[in-house]
Design an enzyme around this catalytic site. Structure first.
Site, short mmCIF file in Angstrom:
data_model
loop_
_atom_site.label_atom_id
_atom_site.label_comp_id
_atom_site.label_asym_id
_atom_site.label_seq_id
_atom_site.Cartn_x
_atom_site.Cartn_y
_atom_site.Cartn_z
N ASP A 296 0.86 -1.17 0.00
CA ASP A 296 0.00 0.00 0.00
C ASP A 296 0.91 1.24 0.00
OD1 ASP A 296 -2.39 1.58 0.42
OD2 ASP A 296 -1.74 1.78 2.50
N ASP B 138 -0.25 5.15 0.98
CA ASP B 138 -0.52 6.09 2.06
C ASP B 138 -0.64 5.37 3.40
OD1 ASP B 138 -0.78 8.67 0.64
OD2 ASP B 138 -2.43 7.66 -0.38
#
Length: 218
Positions: free
Chosen positions: A14, A16
């Site tokens: 991922d 953020d």
């Protein structure tokens, strides 16, 4: 052989809250936008790990009945124009994967331009990862598994032997639903217990504990 002992087929990351601690910037954008509109600020945790368009389209709130894209554009206009802060170990993890020839995919709810800016903040570029799956590449965002399944399919790897890193319950559920057995929670945005409840195999404060894992991979 347990999932923790087998070779890593791919590293699925991922963006953020996982590679960069950018959630405070995004949260400020929501707060400023909603305040300018005279809206009460809801629990912004509903946005973490998810595409904002999906939240605006499906979750009840002061935005109900409005064009989700218009609201999103307004939020983005209020996000401070600052580079995100790297999560400790992020750069080292990607470089370790490159050295071990372990494929790296970024699977994010953000757009392409933010991916590039975030990698730049790590001192890296798009050439340092093998694949990027953004919000524009999928029909259904996290917690739907489409993004992680797409990444594994394009890389041609077995998801059950991959390692994913996520900071949100939505992202963890998406990776698990795609068949990833070892999903590592990164406790930058949520309490570790929340990530474990969502299905994380383990939780760390940052990415440094994963670096030796990639250095061991053939």
């Amino acid at each position: 052989m347990s999932a923790a002992d087998q070779p890593v087929s791919a590293l699925l990351l991922d963006l953020d809250g996982t590679l960069v601690d950018s959630e405070p910037l995004h949260r400020r954008g929501y707060e400023l936008c909603f305040a300018a509109r005279g809206w009460d600020v809801p629990d912004l945790g509903i946005f973490t790990g998810r595409r904002a368009l999906d939240v605006f389209a499906t979750e009840p709130g002061p935005w109900s009945g409005l064009d989700p894209q218009v609201v999103l554009d307004d939020v983005l206009a209020h996000v401070p124009d600052e580079d995100p802060t790297p999560v400790a170990g992020a750069r080292e993890l990607i470089l370790a994967a490159c050295s071990s020839r372990t494929p790296v995919a970024i699977v994010t709810s953000a757009g392409p331009s933010w991916v590039e800016r975030s990698l730049t903040s790590l001192g890296l570029g798009l050439d340092d990862v093998d694949l990027v799956v953004t919000a524009l590449d999928v029909l259904a965002g996290k917690p739907d598994p489409e993004g992680f399944a797409l990444a594994c399919g394009r890389l041609g790897v077995d998801p059950s032997a991959a390692v994913a890193a996520e900071d949100s319950p939505a992202g963890i559920r998406a990776a698990r639903a795609a068949g990833v057995r070892r999903v590592v929670g990164v406790a930058t945005s949520h309490d570790p217990s929340v990530l474990l409840d969502a299905g994380a195999a383990e939780v760390h404060d940052d990415l440094r504990p994963l670096v030796p894992l990639l250095r061991r991979s053939p």
